[in-house]
Structure formats: structure tokens, C-alpha cells
Design a protein around this motif. Sequence first.
Motif, mmCIF file in Angstrom:
data_model
loop_
_atom_site.group_PDB
_atom_site.id
_atom_site.type_symbol
_atom_site.label_atom_id
_atom_site.label_comp_id
_atom_site.label_asym_id
_atom_site.label_seq_id
_atom_site.Cartn_x
_atom_site.Cartn_y
_atom_site.Cartn_z
ATOM 1 N N GLU A 256 -3.547 -12.028 -0.741
ATOM 2 C CA GLU A 256 -3.571 -13.279 0.355
ATOM 3 C C GLU A 256 -4.886 -13.421 0.741
ATOM 4 N N LYS B 185 -7.063 -5.072 1.113
ATOM 5 C CA LYS B 185 -6.367 -3.862 1.798
ATOM 6 C C LYS B 185 -4.963 -3.921 1.613
ATOM 7 N N ILE B 186 -4.276 -2.957 1.315
ATOM 8 C CA ILE B 186 -2.929 -2.894 0.620
ATOM 9 C C ILE B 186 -2.015 -2.578 2.121
ATOM 10 N N THR B 187 -1.176 -3.588 2.120
ATOM 11 C CA THR B 187 -0.341 -3.949 3.349
ATOM 12 C C THR B 187 0.786 -2.813 3.479
ATOM 13 N N GLU B 188 1.085 -1.955 2.358
ATOM 14 C CA GLU B 188 1.833 -1.125 2.731
ATOM 15 C C GLU B 188 1.686 0.170 1.924
ATOM 16 N N THR C 116 -6.154 -12.943 4.925
ATOM 17 C CA THR C 116 -6.369 -11.417 5.180
ATOM 18 C C THR C 116 -7.162 -10.767 4.458
ATOM 19 N N THR D 233 -0.185 -7.193 -1.355
ATOM 20 C CA THR D 233 1.216 -6.725 -1.150
ATOM 21 C C THR D 233 1.686 -6.520 -2.314
ATOM 22 N N GLN E 43 -1.212 2.783 4.090
ATOM 23 C CA GLN E 43 -1.077 1.442 4.193
ATOM 24 C C GLN E 43 -2.635 1.104 4.919
ATOM 25 N N ASP E 44 -3.302 -0.251 4.598
ATOM 26 C CA ASP E 44 -4.410 -0.321 5.026
ATOM 27 C C ASP E 44 -5.760 0.112 4.039
ATOM 28 N N SER F 42 -5.802 -9.147 1.827
ATOM 29 C CA SER F 42 -4.690 -8.164 1.726
ATOM 30 C C SER F 42 -3.967 -8.200 0.253
#
Length: 396
Positions: free
Chosen positions: A348, A328-331, A351, A355, A386-387, A353
Motif C-alpha cells: 500500500e 513495514k509489514i502489517t502483521e 502507508t 500485507t 508487526q511493523d 506497508s
Amino acid sequence: MISVNEAWNIIVRQLPVKKITEVSLLESLDSTLAEDVFSDLDLPPFDKSAMDGYALRAADIKNAPVELEIIEVVSAGQVPVKAVKPGKTIKIMTGAPIPQGADTVVRIEDTEAVKNNTVRVLATIKKGANIAYQAEELKEGAKVLSKDTFLRSQEIGVLASVGKQRLKIYQKPTVAIISTGDELVEINVKPQPAQIRNSNSYTTAGQIAKMGLNYELLGIARDNLSDLTEKISRGLQFDILVLTGGVSVGEFDLVEQVLKKLGVKLFFDQVAIKPGKPFVFGKKEDHLVFALPGNPVSSFVITEVFIRPAVSMISGNPSLVKPKIFAKITEPFQKITNRQQYVPAVFEQQTFSITPVHWHGSADLVSVTHANALLIIPPNITPLKQDDQAEVMLLE
Ligand code: AMP
Ligand code: MG
């Protein structure tokens, strides 16, 4: 300009036939077997005890608890002298041969001492328990490991068991590394105005070493025909020649010209990838040439995206291929181009995720020190919110 996939397909078709070499057993670790290996014996070579305990006849302990007379003690490495008869037992250690007449081993923990030469067996147990039977792992003459098996430590141990002291493996390719550029100075020199230190040779050497290959640094070639010709000729003696710099459209980007003059067949000189567009791939006889753009992040990315999987195939080592996952991309990611992007990023685990690191483009290797992954952005997609899920190549 060809796509990343087209470039990879061209490279795969040009990979040379794997060379075979013979090495000693321990030298073969992390290599790939180039022959079938057969066992020269049964494994285990004899019926043996899998426990420290008592070898006995299962029939004798049907009505346990029962007492049996101890007639001998055998340790691992000894051959029992006596046979087990009704009412008798032989104390036996793990790895010792099962005595004649015995069909079962009872663990020491399931007995108690009565007198010096008598033991009480506390419970009954299935016939054949705690015996490792001759050839249950492997029969003499059977194939132990097949050609193309990657050799980890457990395979090395199995080869040791069957007495394989020397074996045929696929030879790992040798690599030469050349940096090109009039502006480059070696790392022991403080750069003067307009100069920079040669970092690429060291990044590339690190990446190549991580692939388990030997390399030679052939130093810096200056941006002139004679120096490039001399160094590239030397580099072409190796299975793989990696060059950085001198493949753009600048006035002194002479690498392609020199490669051609030296008889290297060039397959492409631009790939729709960012960073790393001016990427040249060629071949002379069985020698592969990867000429990478000079920008430090570009050459780093091309080495991971193309050279690493090529080395994986040439040396038959599937573990070199870096895993790709979705995270999941955070931005939001807005900067879509017509090239496939590989963006230094932090993955990470907790999570799941990703970034992107904030970086100043393909010269900014310092930012890459904060990255542990490359975020893959396909060409011409709609910008990511995002997400959104995005593809990620893990670097470690
Ligand atoms: P080039 O591909 O030769 O046009 O180089 C592109 C950029 O990468 C230039 O700014 C070069 O100074 C830089 N560069 C080229 N080779 C190296 C190297 N070996 N180490 C660090 N930077 C380099
Ligand atoms: Mg240059």
C-alpha cells in the motif's frame, strides 16, 4: 540445493552475447541501441526565433519604450529577404530564421501595435534573448546517442531529427512455452475427474508479453519420452524455452531426462526458493532453457525472479527489472524456512506497508490476483514482528 543468489550468478554467466539486428526507426522503440549514432546536421540547423515576436537590434531598444518600423514578416519555413537596419524590425514567428542584422527577439506580448507598419517595444531586453542558436543542441558530426542507450520516445524523436531511418538494435530473444502434464486439458475443455486446465501457458505468455517479447505456445506435452522429446526439440529452436511441470521427483517427471538426452547442459535443478524449489536451468549452444515447477504460483514467481532479469540483460532493457523497496509489514511473519520466500502480498503506497495475501500455497493462483507485490523473506532469519521492515519486489 543452491541459494537464489548462486542460481542467479550461474544464469548471468550463461547469458549469450547479444545479437544485433537492423530495424526501422519506429520499430526500435523500447529496444536498446547497438551502435553509436552521429548527427548529420547542426541542431538547430540555423539561428532561429524561439518566440513569436520582433527581430531587432538590442542597441535600438536601450531606451524603450521605442517605436520601430516593421519592414517584413517572416513565418516558420520562410527565409527573410531583408536585413534589419537601425530603427527597423522584422516581425518573426517561432521557428523562423533570424534575419541578417538582428541580434535579439522581443516577444509580441512585450510590444504594442502603433500603426500598420510600426510597433512600440515596451521594455529593453538582454541582447540575444529569444534566439535558439545554430548547433546549440548538437553539432554536425557529434555523437547524439551512444551504443547501449535504451530507446524511449524522446530518443526516437532525436533520431528522427538527425535523419536516422534505420538503426542497429539488440535483437529481443524469441520464446517458446511448453506446459507438461498428463492431467492437463486445454482451456476450451471442461476438465473430467483428475484433469485440470492448462493455466500456466497463459500466465507465462502474459509475463513474457509484458517483457516486450514475442512467444509461441507449443501446447501441452504429455508425460512420456516421445511427446516431450518432440515438443522440447521444437522449443530448442527458440532463444529461450520455458517449460512448466515435470521437474519434481515424481515418477513421471521426465523433463530433465529429456533435456539431457537432447544435449542440453543442466546447471542446477533445485534452488532454495519458496515457492519454486524444483527449478531447472540449462543451455544448449546459445539457447537457454528454464524448466519451472508446475504449480502455478511457483512458475509465476520463478519467471519474475529469474527469467525477467535475464531477459532484461539479454535485450539490454534495464526498465524490465522490478523495483525493490523496504516496507513495514502489517502483521507478524512466523513461517521462516531454509529457503528464500517470495510471498504474494499487497503493497500500500499511502502507508508504505506490506500485507501478505492469505493463500493456500503454491497451487493457489487465485490469491495472487489480489497481490501487487512479492514480500521477500530471506532464509533462516528471525521471525518478523508487526511493523518490522521487510524487502518487497513490486510487480506493477
Ligand atoms: P508438476 O510440477 O508437474 O509436478 O506439477 C505440479 C502441480 O502443478 C500439479 O498439481 C499439476 O497439476 C499443476 N500443474 C502443472 N502444470 C500445470 C499447468 N500448465 N497449468 C496449471 N497447473 C499445472
Ligand atoms: Mg506434472
